[in-house]
Design an enzyme around this catalytic site. Structure first.
Site, PDB file in Angstrom:
ATOM      1  N   SER A   1     -10.549  -0.950   6.403  1.00 53.87           N
ATOM      2  CA  SER A   1      -9.746  -0.648   5.223  1.00 53.87           C
ATOM      3  C   SER A   1      -8.996  -1.828   4.633  1.00 53.87           C
ATOM      4  O   SER A   1      -8.474  -1.732   3.527  1.00 53.87           O
ATOM      5  CB  SER A   1      -8.755   0.476   5.538  1.00 53.87           C
ATOM      6  OG  SER A   1      -9.434   1.694   5.678  1.00 53.87           O
TER       7      SER A   1
ATOM      8  N   SER B   1      -9.568   1.691   2.638  1.00 50.98           N
ATOM      9  CA  SER B   1      -8.574   2.478   1.948  1.00 50.98           C
ATOM     10  C   SER B   1      -7.547   1.622   1.201  1.00 50.98           C
ATOM     11  O   SER B   1      -6.745   2.149   0.445  1.00 50.98           O
ATOM     12  CB  SER B   1      -7.845   3.376   2.958  1.00 50.98           C
ATOM     13  OG  SER B   1      -7.128   2.601   3.918  1.00 50.98           O
TER      14      SER B   1
ATOM     15  N   LYS C   1       0.841  -1.201   0.000  1.00 48.77           N
ATOM     16  CA  LYS C   1       0.000   0.000   0.000  1.00 48.77           C
ATOM     17  C   LYS C   1       0.878   1.255   0.000  1.00 48.77           C
ATOM     18  O   LYS C   1       1.928   1.285   0.632  1.00 48.77           O
ATOM     19  CB  LYS C   1      -0.900  -0.040   1.234  1.00 48.77           C
ATOM     20  CG  LYS C   1      -1.983   1.010   1.290  1.00 48.77           C
ATOM     21  CD  LYS C   1      -2.842   0.788   2.519  1.00 48.77           C
ATOM     22  CE  LYS C   1      -4.000   1.761   2.602  1.00 48.77           C
ATOM     23  NZ  LYS C   1      -4.833   1.509   3.807  1.00 48.77           N
TER      24      LYS C   1
END
Length: 558
Positions: A246, A222, A149
């Site tokens: 997320s 996210s 990420k």
């Protein structure tokens, strides 16, 4: 993400910012494009005439060889590591295959922020040389490509909080990435995340990540870039973070496995700069996103074997037994029909019925005991956690975004609207919130004990993947961030179908429940996968995996 001869599919564009911002954004996208060889670029007509479901295009577009298709599709991380260790595959061939598939996946879903194939190839060559010289792998992830990420630092790459002003060049690996590197992981890309990192839609200056199975739907957030990339088989194992859903939300939206551990189980040292204000009361967690239960177990076992708590005293040194944990003789499973706040949409109810039917089959009577479960205080927790995310009323994030002329995205403004009117809280306010949180946690634990269950099975989200800019109801995940319980989401065979309707006797549980029904009626969810979520008590992460091991055969999990 669009430039003159390179494009990423964008059914719904994000807002435009100032001329200065758009010029800087264009330069960032151009630098990305310049790394992509012409032979890895999809023809423009594929992008312009993409079907609703783009998940099959990487295997049919002609960019990958037959061997590369097999490498990226036929293995989970565990199997890939074994194939490299036994020299059935080379780390180089694997790195090339996944780097190629990742850039194809990006053009169809806008899942990446950075792509560094050359560095991955160099790393893979070193690993192959090590194996040839020493006759054994460097570690349990030797040669396995791992996607990361965007806000998690890798030496020599940039990281960000999802907006232009937060981009920094990282000179060293964070603790998690350093351990993964020592385990033998190969890094080849970083993945997209939302502006603010704090909502369930991945939309940033790099573009909007879309769902591989229905391009009019979100990939979640996210950690939506990770989820879309893994679903597109452009990654076999990724690292995400979760403070409200997320990891679990995007994993569920994209039909993959995702694990949110209890906080301070896995290292997050260096992930966020500056530290998140939300963590004054709601702790973030990091964990794996992948293709199988054993991949999650492999990840946890590998990271924790390095005893990261010795360098980060915040971490709790719990020995990992994972899938080898002995489950209860009779596992007591509570099934959530709804949380008392929002009724799940029709395909989620079908998935719950599917699970209940298998679990209550007479042949499993001596293995599991199934009972109904109603989570304590879901509406109250949702109200409290949304305020606790923004003790500054959202001013810090708003200011950081606007400082460069970057536009505010719809869900960025939405997520802090409940806190904005209160502005900056005092230290006493934040402390009082912590007292409210702890009182809630005690009441939640007592209620769980009174309902007498070991684990809880329920929705991972109110429905399948939501339409873009409509991720409003995270109560089925954020509740467990508020009480800090570990949770795993896993795929089911249930897929959203056209024409599904709410039950005729439906009665809304709240305004949010009515909104969820209206969104269902306004949106085409066809083809969207459905996941379910299994949750255990705080610090019962091993027991959660022991339960999953027991349910693996019953629910036919990978």
């Amino acid at each position: 993400m669009t430039t003159d001869d390179f494009a990423a599919l964008q059914p719904k564009n994000a807002p435009r910012g100032s001329e200065a911002f758009e010029a800087k954004r264009a330069a960032i996208l151009q630098a990305f494009q310049d790394k992509v060889p012409p032979e890895y670029r999809l023809p423009r007509d594929i992008i312009e005439n993409a079907p609703l479901d783009v998940s099959g295009i990487p295997a049919t577009c002609g960019i990958l060889t037959a061997d590369e298709i097999a490498i990226t599709q036929d293995y989970d991380a565990f199997g890939l590591a074994a194939a490299i260790a036994t020299r059935k595959l080379t780390a180089l061939d694997v790195a090339v295959a996944f780097a190629k598939r990742a850039i194809v996946a990006h053009q169809l879903t806008c899942c990446l922020t950075q792509w560094f194939m050359d560095e991955a190839v160099a790393q893979a060559k070193q690993l192959d040389a090590y194996l040839a010289e020493h006759g054994k792998p460097i570690g349990p992830l030797h040669g396995v490509p791992v996607s990361i990420k965007d806000h998690i630092p890798i030496a020599g790459t940039a990281s960000s909080m999802g907006c232009l002003s937060s981009i920094v060049l990282d000179k060293q690996d964070c603790q998690m990435v350093g351990i993964l590197r020592r385990l033998g992981a190969v890094f080849y890309c970083k993945t997209n995340q939302p502006q603010t990192l704090m909502h369930l839609e991945t939309d940033s200056l790099w573009g909007r990540t879309i769902n591989p199975f229905n391009t009019h739907l979100s990939a979640g957030g996210s950690t939506g870039g990770e989820a879309a990339l893994i679903a597109m088989k452009g990654s076999v194992l990724g690292v995400g973070t979760d403070i409200g859903g997320s990891i679990r939300g995007p994993a569920a939206f994209c039909g993959i496995y995702g694990f949110k551990p209890t906080s301070y189980t896995l290292p997050m040292q260096g992930f966020l700069t500056p530290p998140s204000l939300a963590e004054l009361n709601v702790l973030c967690s990091t964990g794996p996103m992948c293709r199988s239960l054993r991949d999650m177990d492999l990840f946890m076992r590998g990271i924790l074997a390095y005893q990261p708590h010795l360098l980060d005293p915040r971490l709790v040194p719990i020995p990992w037994t994972g899938l080898q944990t002995a489950p209860k003789k009779v596992l007591k499973i509570g099934i959530i029909e709804n949380d008392g706040f929002v009724e799940p949409q029709p395909p989620v109810k079908r998935a719950l019925a599917w699970a209940r039917k298998l679990l209550t089959d007479s042949q499993n009577a001596g293995l599991v005991e199934v009972k109904p479960f109603r989570p304590f205080g879901a509406a109250e927790a949702w109200c409290k956690i949304r305020r606790m995310y923004w003790p500054d009323g959202g001013s810090g994030s708003r200011g950081a975004i606007l400082s460069t002329g970057e536009p505010l995205h719809p869900l960025s403004e939405w997520i802090w609207k409940d806190a904005e009117s209160s502005g900056m809280l005092t230290a006493a306010d934040v402390s009082n919130m912590r007292g409210d949180r702890d009182d809630f946690r005690l009441a939640f634990a007592r209620d769980w004990e009174e309902q007498d269950v070991d684990v809880v099975l329920g929705p991972a989200y109110v429905g399948p993947a939501c339409a873009h800019d409509t991720a409003f109801t995270w109560t089925y995940t954020s509740l467990y961030n508020f009480v800090d319980y570990p949770g795993v989401v896993f795929p089911t065979p249930i897929v959203s179908q056209a024409g599904e309707r709410y039950d005729s006797g439906y009665t809304p549980l709240s305004d949010a429940c009515e909104q969820a029904k209206q969104l269902w009626e306004d949106t085409n969810f066809e083809g969207a996968p459905i996941n379910l979520q299994l949750v255990a008590r705080k610090y019962h992460d091993n027991e959660l995996f022991g339960a999953l091991a027991k349910l693996k055969g019953i629910l036919e999990l990978q």
